[in-house]
Design a protein around this motif. Structure first.
Motif, short mmCIF file in Angstrom:
data_model
loop_
_atom_site.label_atom_id
_atom_site.label_comp_id
_atom_site.label_asym_id
_atom_site.label_seq_id
_atom_site.Cartn_x
_atom_site.Cartn_y
_atom_site.Cartn_z
N ILE A 268 -11.09 -8.53 -5.58
CA ILE A 268 -11.95 -7.39 -6.26
C ILE A 268 -12.69 -6.67 -5.56
CG2 ILE A 268 -13.77 -7.00 -8.52
CD1 ILE A 268 -12.75 -10.15 -9.40
N SER A 269 -13.50 -6.94 -4.63
CA SER A 269 -14.41 -6.13 -3.77
C SER A 269 -13.46 -5.18 -2.96
CB SER A 269 -15.34 -6.86 -3.08
OG SER A 269 -15.89 -7.79 -3.67
N ALA A 270 -12.10 -5.45 -2.52
CA ALA A 270 -11.46 -4.74 -1.70
C ALA A 270 -9.97 -4.40 -2.28
CB ALA A 270 -11.10 -5.08 -0.39
N THR A 271 -9.94 -3.83 -3.57
CA THR A 271 -8.82 -4.18 -4.32
C THR A 271 -7.47 -3.26 -3.66
OG1 THR A 271 -9.93 -4.37 -6.53
CG2 THR A 271 -7.78 -3.39 -6.88
N ARG A 272 -7.92 -2.01 -3.22
CA ARG A 272 -6.89 -1.07 -2.77
C ARG A 272 -6.28 -1.59 -1.74
NH1 ARG A 272 -9.06 4.89 -4.56
NH2 ARG A 272 -8.96 4.54 -6.82
N PRO A 273 -7.00 -1.71 -0.65
CA PRO A 273 -6.27 -2.00 0.82
C PRO A 273 -5.63 -3.64 0.70
CG PRO A 273 -8.80 -2.25 1.24
CD PRO A 273 -8.41 -1.55 -0.28
N LEU A 274 -6.44 -4.38 0.19
CA LEU A 274 -5.79 -5.91 0.08
C LEU A 274 -4.54 -5.91 -0.90
CD1 LEU A 274 -8.93 -8.12 -0.03
CD2 LEU A 274 -7.01 -7.94 1.61
N SER A 275 -4.43 -4.99 -1.98
CA SER A 275 -3.43 -4.95 -2.88
C SER A 275 -2.13 -4.56 -2.12
CB SER A 275 -3.74 -4.19 -4.08
OG SER A 275 -2.62 -3.87 -5.05
N ALA A 276 -2.48 -3.33 -1.36
CA ALA A 276 -1.24 -2.86 -0.60
C ALA A 276 -0.80 -3.96 0.50
CB ALA A 276 -1.56 -1.54 -0.13
N PHE A 277 -1.48 -4.77 0.85
CA PHE A 277 -1.33 -5.51 2.07
C PHE A 277 -0.65 -6.69 1.29
CE2 PHE A 277 -2.25 -9.31 4.63
CZ PHE A 277 -1.52 -9.12 5.78
N LEU A 278 -1.12 -7.40 0.59
CA LEU A 278 -0.57 -8.49 -0.10
C LEU A 278 0.57 -8.16 -0.96
CD1 LEU A 278 -3.73 -10.11 -1.66
CD2 LEU A 278 -2.18 -10.98 0.40
N ARG A 279 0.96 -7.21 -1.24
CA ARG A 279 2.42 -6.60 -1.71
C ARG A 279 3.42 -6.26 -0.96
NH1 ARG A 279 1.90 -5.81 -7.31
NH2 ARG A 279 -0.32 -5.88 -8.31
N ARG A 280 3.32 -6.38 0.55
CA ARG A 280 4.20 -6.05 1.28
C ARG A 280 5.26 -7.22 1.23
NH1 ARG A 280 0.62 -4.14 6.56
NH2 ARG A 280 -0.26 -2.17 5.65
N GLU A 281 6.39 -6.91 1.52
CA GLU A 281 7.65 -7.90 1.41
C GLU A 281 7.40 -8.77 2.67
OE1 GLU A 281 12.49 -7.93 1.80
OE2 GLU A 281 11.32 -5.98 1.31
N LYS A 282 7.07 -8.19 3.64
CA LYS A 282 7.19 -9.40 4.76
C LYS A 282 5.89 -10.22 4.72
CE LYS A 282 9.15 -6.21 8.26
NZ LYS A 282 8.79 -5.33 9.64
N VAL A 283 4.70 -9.85 4.06
CA VAL A 283 3.66 -10.74 3.98
C VAL A 283 3.87 -11.75 2.91
CG1 VAL A 283 1.24 -10.96 3.20
CG2 VAL A 283 1.80 -9.00 4.77
N ILE A 284 4.51 -11.40 1.67
CA ILE A 284 4.88 -12.33 0.82
C ILE A 284 5.85 -13.42 1.33
CG2 ILE A 284 5.88 -12.69 -1.43
CD1 ILE A 284 4.90 -9.85 -2.09
#
Length: 206
Positions: A167-183
């Motif tokens: 919640i505190s870092a919604t934008r950068p973490l959201s983009a990172f965690l939604r990356r195909e390689k990360v998932i």
């Protein structure tokens, strides 16, 4: 396994599972991004409530099974091991490429707490996961119900801390965690952990 070893092992495993992107993570990210932090915190409290409800059902139901029947305990143990093994194999062979499915969490309820709670309470996989996962970390001779709730609270604490970070870092973490390689990477790591725990559970003794 000693009490300290059990707590450390569970905390490590639960931390890995908490960090693995899933529907709860997707709900928190989407709610924070679209509806704001207040609703996102409500959603997390709802998720916690759902986990507590499942934890209570597992604690009392599992306690009754263990107390009454050795056969029931063995069936539960092997079913749990088989379930974890199946999850692990699927995650290794068919890791996800996206968080597809998050939209299905959207309901007519406008309150984040309600969405979070029913997202867990109406998901039987949460209960099955608790039944198959928690017993491995309860030391022999320790009170089953108390330990089950204790482990659930550790899981909730980890989940709450992770949600606060999201919640505190919604934008950068959201983009990172939604990356195909990360998932895919997180799914494969979690799959390996599941297989190790499945083996440990199948070989464990009462």
């Amino acid at each position: 396994m000693s009490i300290i070893d059990s707590l450390l092992a569970f905390t490590f495993a639960a931390t890995l599972l908490t960090l693995t992107p899933g529907l709860d993570t997707a709900l928190i990210l989407r709610t924070a991004a679209v509806e704001g932090r207040k609703e996102a915190f409500k959603a997390q409290m709802g998720i916690n409530t759902g986990c507590l409800i499942w934890g209570a059902m597992v604690a009392f139901g599992l306690g009754a099974l263990v107390a009454v029947s050795e056969l029931a305990y063995s069936i539960l143990k092997y079913c749990g091991a088989a379930y974890l093994c199946w999850l692990g194999i699927m995650m290794l062979l068919r890791p996800r490429g996206s968080l597809a499915g998050a939209e299905r969490l959207e309901t007519k309820a406008q309150n984040g707490f309600i969405r979070g709670m029913f997202g867990n309470v109406l998901n039987p996989k949460v209960g099955i996961f608790y039944v198959s996962f928690l017993p491995q970390f309860i030391p022999h001779g320790q009170p089953l119900i108390a330990w089950t709730f204790g482990l659930v609270f550790i899981h909730l604490l980890l989940g709450t801390c992770w949600s606060i970070a999201l919640i505190s870092a919604t934008r950068p973490l959201s983009a990172f965690l939604r990356r195909e390689k990360v998932i895919r990477w997180m799914d494969r790591c979690t799959g390996m952990v599941f297989l190790l725990f499945a083996t440990r559970l199948a070989l464990s003794k009462r």
